[in-house]
Design a protein around this motif. Structure first.
Motif, PDB file in Angstrom:
ATOM      1  N   PRO A  25      21.418 -13.367  14.844  1.00 23.38           N
ATOM      2  CA  PRO A  25      20.664 -14.106  15.991  1.00 23.38           C
ATOM      3  C   PRO A  25      19.270 -13.594  16.132  1.00 23.38           C
ATOM      4  O   PRO A  25      18.946 -12.478  16.319  1.00 23.38           O
ATOM      5  N   GLY A  26      18.327 -14.560  16.318  1.00 27.37           N
ATOM      6  CA  GLY A  26      16.886 -14.130  16.587  1.00 27.37           C
ATOM      7  C   GLY A  26      15.986 -14.123  15.289  1.00 27.37           C
ATOM      8  O   GLY A  26      14.775 -13.868  15.332  1.00 27.37           O
ATOM      9  N   ALA A  27      16.750 -14.189  14.200  1.00 25.80           N
ATOM     10  CA  ALA A  27      15.944 -14.168  13.086  1.00 25.80           C
ATOM     11  C   ALA A  27      15.197 -15.288  12.607  1.00 25.80           C
ATOM     12  O   ALA A  27      15.970 -16.602  12.537  1.00 25.80           O
ATOM     13  N   ALA A  28      13.944 -15.279  12.611  1.00 17.60           N
ATOM     14  CA  ALA A  28      13.135 -16.682  11.992  1.00 17.60           C
ATOM     15  C   ALA A  28      13.137 -16.624  10.506  1.00 17.60           C
ATOM     16  O   ALA A  28      13.540 -15.837   9.794  1.00 17.60           O
ATOM     17  N   GLY A  29      12.278 -17.570  10.104  1.00 22.36           N
ATOM     18  CA  GLY A  29      12.121 -17.732   8.544  1.00 22.36           C
ATOM     19  C   GLY A  29      11.461 -16.434   7.898  1.00 22.36           C
ATOM     20  O   GLY A  29      10.987 -15.622   8.448  1.00 22.36           O
ATOM     21  N   ASN A  30      11.441 -16.683   6.424  1.00 15.87           N
ATOM     22  CA  ASN A  30      10.657 -15.505   5.728  1.00 15.87           C
ATOM     23  C   ASN A  30       9.259 -15.630   5.852  1.00 15.87           C
ATOM     24  O   ASN A  30       8.895 -16.880   6.466  1.00 15.87           O
ATOM     25  N   THR A  31       8.718 -14.498   5.564  1.00 15.98           N
ATOM     26  CA  THR A  31       7.009 -14.691   5.332  1.00 15.98           C
ATOM     27  C   THR A  31       6.962 -15.614   4.349  1.00 15.98           C
ATOM     28  O   THR A  31       7.652 -15.737   3.321  1.00 15.98           O
ATOM     29  N   SER A  32       5.737 -16.627   4.486  1.00 12.56           N
ATOM     30  CA  SER A  32       5.876 -17.723   3.424  1.00 12.56           C
ATOM     31  C   SER A  32       5.092 -17.264   2.228  1.00 12.56           C
ATOM     32  O   SER A  32       4.421 -16.381   2.299  1.00 12.56           O
ATOM     33  N   THR A  33       5.849 -17.847   1.189  1.00 14.13           N
ATOM     34  CA  THR A  33       5.178 -17.635  -0.014  1.00 14.13           C
ATOM     35  C   THR A  33       3.751 -17.807  -0.102  1.00 14.13           C
ATOM     36  O   THR A  33       2.868 -17.067  -0.997  1.00 14.13           O
ATOM     37  N   GLU A  34       3.246 -18.957   0.342  1.00 15.16           N
ATOM     38  CA  GLU A  34       2.010 -19.375   0.460  1.00 15.16           C
ATOM     39  C   GLU A  34       0.890 -18.390   1.048  1.00 15.16           C
ATOM     40  O   GLU A  34       0.138 -18.009   0.485  1.00 15.16           O
ATOM     41  N   ASP A  35       1.334 -17.761   2.273  1.00 18.09           N
ATOM     42  CA  ASP A  35       0.675 -16.821   2.966  1.00 18.09           C
ATOM     43  C   ASP A  35       0.554 -15.596   2.244  1.00 18.09           C
ATOM     44  O   ASP A  35      -0.502 -15.057   2.222  1.00 18.09           O
ATOM     45  N   LEU A  36       1.620 -15.179   1.616  1.00 22.26           N
ATOM     46  CA  LEU A  36       1.607 -13.863   0.702  1.00 22.26           C
ATOM     47  C   LEU A  36       0.984 -14.061  -0.414  1.00 22.26           C
ATOM     48  O   LEU A  36      -0.081 -12.945  -0.688  1.00 22.26           O
ATOM     49  N   LEU A  37       0.786 -14.865  -1.196  1.00 20.55           N
ATOM     50  CA  LEU A  37       0.024 -15.191  -2.320  1.00 20.55           C
ATOM     51  C   LEU A  37      -1.586 -15.209  -2.087  1.00 20.55           C
ATOM     52  O   LEU A  37      -2.301 -14.924  -2.667  1.00 20.55           O
ATOM     53  N   GLU A  76       0.898  -1.165   0.019  1.00 19.42           N
ATOM     54  CA  GLU A  76       0.023   0.006  -0.004  1.00 19.42           C
ATOM     55  C   GLU A  76       0.829   1.213  -0.059  1.00 19.42           C
ATOM     56  O   GLU A  76       0.434   2.257  -0.632  1.00 19.42           O
ATOM     57  N   ALA A  77       2.001   1.241   0.453  1.00 14.21           N
ATOM     58  CA  ALA A  77       3.013   2.189   0.538  1.00 14.21           C
ATOM     59  C   ALA A  77       3.674   2.484  -0.621  1.00 14.21           C
ATOM     60  O   ALA A  77       4.617   3.508  -0.781  1.00 14.21           O
ATOM     61  N   GLY A  78       3.735   1.593  -1.526  1.00 13.70           N
ATOM     62  CA  GLY A  78       4.379   1.795  -2.790  1.00 13.70           C
ATOM     63  C   GLY A  78       5.253   0.593  -3.159  1.00 13.70           C
ATOM     64  O   GLY A  78       5.939   0.740  -4.314  1.00 13.70           O
ATOM     65  N   ALA A  79       5.418  -0.583  -2.335  1.00 17.43           N
ATOM     66  CA  ALA A  79       6.112  -1.506  -2.887  1.00 17.43           C
ATOM     67  C   ALA A  79       5.640  -2.453  -4.234  1.00 17.43           C
ATOM     68  O   ALA A  79       4.429  -2.413  -4.110  1.00 17.43           O
ATOM     69  N   SER A  80       6.244  -2.568  -4.946  1.00 14.05           N
ATOM     70  CA  SER A  80       5.923  -3.434  -6.211  1.00 14.05           C
ATOM     71  C   SER A  80       6.089  -4.758  -6.141  1.00 14.05           C
ATOM     72  O   SER A  80       5.765  -5.766  -7.099  1.00 14.05           O
ATOM     73  N   VAL A  81       7.308  -5.284  -5.339  1.00 14.45           N
ATOM     74  CA  VAL A  81       7.447  -6.606  -5.364  1.00 14.45           C
ATOM     75  C   VAL A  81       7.716  -6.947  -3.802  1.00 14.45           C
ATOM     76  O   VAL A  81       8.021  -5.919  -2.905  1.00 14.45           O
ATOM     77  N   ILE A  82       7.152  -8.197  -3.306  1.00 13.30           N
ATOM     78  CA  ILE A  82       7.527  -8.685  -2.078  1.00 13.30           C
ATOM     79  C   ILE A  82       8.189 -10.067  -2.151  1.00 13.30           C
ATOM     80  O   ILE A  82       8.080 -10.815  -3.109  1.00 13.30           O
ATOM     81  N   ASP A  83       9.213 -10.260  -1.243  1.00 12.87           N
ATOM     82  CA  ASP A  83       9.713 -11.397  -1.079  1.00 12.87           C
ATOM     83  C   ASP A  83       8.974 -12.561  -0.012  1.00 12.87           C
ATOM     84  O   ASP A  83       8.519 -12.018   0.768  1.00 12.87           O
ATOM     85  N   GLY A  84       9.093 -13.798  -0.468  1.00 13.29           N
ATOM     86  CA  GLY A  84       8.684 -14.866   0.377  1.00 13.29           C
ATOM     87  C   GLY A  84       9.312 -16.078   0.053  1.00 13.29           C
ATOM     88  O   GLY A  84       9.946 -16.364  -0.922  1.00 13.29           O
ATOM     89  N   ALA A  85       9.114 -17.128   1.054  1.00  9.99           N
ATOM     90  CA  ALA A  85       9.895 -18.539   0.674  1.00  9.99           C
ATOM     91  C   ALA A  85       8.677 -19.659   1.146  1.00  9.99           C
ATOM     92  O   ALA A  85       8.078 -19.225   2.021  1.00  9.99           O
ATOM     93  N   LEU A  86       8.843 -20.500   0.305  1.00  2.00           N
ATOM     94  CA  LEU A  86       7.943 -21.848   0.682  1.00  2.00           C
ATOM     95  C   LEU A  86       8.079 -22.138   2.178  1.00  2.00           C
ATOM     96  O   LEU A  86       9.275 -22.344   2.585  1.00  2.00           O
ATOM     97  N   GLY A  87       7.068 -22.386   2.622  1.00  2.01           N
ATOM     98  CA  GLY A  87       6.851 -22.964   3.917  1.00  2.01           C
ATOM     99  C   GLY A  87       7.500 -22.216   5.131  1.00  2.01           C
ATOM    100  O   GLY A  87       7.712 -22.544   6.288  1.00  2.01           O
ATOM    101  N   GLY A  88       7.657 -20.736   4.530  1.00  2.00           N
ATOM    102  CA  GLY A  88       8.398 -19.641   5.622  1.00  2.00           C
ATOM    103  C   GLY A  88       9.793 -20.318   6.058  1.00  2.00           C
ATOM    104  O   GLY A  88      10.327 -19.837   7.280  1.00  2.00           O
ATOM    105  N   LEU A  89      10.298 -20.846   5.016  1.00  2.00           N
ATOM    106  CA  LEU A  89      11.915 -21.401   5.425  1.00  2.00           C
ATOM    107  C   LEU A  89      12.713 -20.156   5.351  1.00  2.00           C
ATOM    108  O   LEU A  89      12.527 -19.097   4.692  1.00  2.00           O
TER     109      LEU A  89
END
Length: 307
Positions: free
Chosen positions: A243-255, A223-236
């Motif tokens: 330290p403390g970083a968990a997985g990416n936002t999942s591709t499935e959830d984003l789509l 909504e703020a202007g991004a035209s591409v977003i990144d995601g990984a299958l299964g939130g891998l």
């Protein structure tokens, strides 16, 4: 909320694999690239030029590049951090790269082994090499919001790098919530300012779901202007130097949240099955809520997988 038909870049084969134990075979990586492209995903991050002894799961990146056609490589991205990385990548046939550095010095030193300023000072040469090969280079800013060593990052530090004249020739700007600690208001502000700082250039939002804000942050970024977003299958995913970083936002959830025009229930089902297969092969647990929903018993919903 007005959500345009944005592009999703799947980063399973780079960021998604960084913390996994083994090396996914080259043919399996190539298979996944081709399946994602056939499904409708237009952008895929396929690996990294990082030292294989530091990030072993990405050691066969150049073998993956060699196995893909030029037409397939036109949709693929590779992570780079130095002019030498760029030189090796373009020699192998790569035409799209992310030049990555961290906004915070402490993380840049841990991740890349130099200061943020040293990385920026090397950027013009990296751009010269890319341009001579007809390739494009994004400016990718890790720890845009918080750093695992320094804490909160002043948004002006991030924006100063976006506006730096040495980055003018970069094709796009990637704003990264490396630790997944940002909230939607912070994301909307920084992405919006980055978009205004470089009109006519894409802003990519790279988010992690550590605090459960992955999808909300991605929607705020769009909504703020991004035209591409990144995601990984299964939130891998996750960063071995954060330290403390968990997985990416999942591709499935984003789509599922964005529902681009190509995403039909059947296509979504194929995507969920891909995520199931990849996480099972790696011995990892999927954290995708949309994939879990697709396996539920709510038969009256068209996005449920058929039995």
């Amino acid at each position: 909320m007005n959500i345009p038909d944005v592009r999703l870049r799947d980063v399973t084969l780079r960021d998604g694999l960084q913390l996994t134990g083994g090396l996914m075979p080259t043919d399996e990586k190539v298979r996944l690239v081709r399946e994602l492209l056939a499904l409708g995903v237009t952008d895929i991050e396929i690996g990294s030029m990082a030292r294989p002894d530091l990030v072993p799961p990405l050691a066969n990146t150049l073998e993956v590049v060699a196995a893909l056609t030029p037409e397939e490589l036109a949709h693929c991205w590779v992570w780079v951090a130095t002019p030498r990385n760029v030189e090796r990548a373009v020699a192998a046939g790569v035409t799209r790269m992310q030049y990555c550095l961290s906004v915070s010095d402490a993380h840049n030193r841990a991740n890349i082994g130099r200061s943020t300023e040293d990385s920026m000072a090397a950027l013009p040469l990296a751009l010269d090499i890319a341009e001579a090969a007809g390739a494009e280079l994004q400016l990718c800013l890790a720890t845009s919001f918080t750093c695992p060593f320094e804490g909160p990052v002043d948004p002006e530090r991030t924006l100063a790098l976006v506006r730096d004249p040495r980055a003018e020739r970069c094709s796009d700007t990637v704003i990264c919530d490396t630790l997944g600690q940002a909230d939607p208001r912070q994301v909307a502000h920084l992405v919006g300012e980055a978009a205004r700082a470089r009109p006519g250039h894409d802003v990519v939002f790279h988010g992690h779901d550590t605090w459960g804000m992955g999808v909300a942050n991605a929607l705020a970024a769009v909504e703020a202007g991004a035209s591409v977003i990144d995601g990984a299958l299964g939130g891998l995913g996750g960063c071995p130097f954060a330290p403390g970083a968990a997985g990416n936002t999942s591709t499935e959830d984003l789509l599922f949240a964005l529902k681009p025009s190509w995403l039909t229930p059947d296509a979504f089902g194929e995507l969920v099955r891909m995520g199931d297969r990849v996480t099972a092969e790696l011995g990892e647990r999927s954290t995708s809520r949309a994939a879990a929903g697709a396996h539920s018993e709510a038969r009256a919903f068209e996005w449920i997988l058929p039995r």
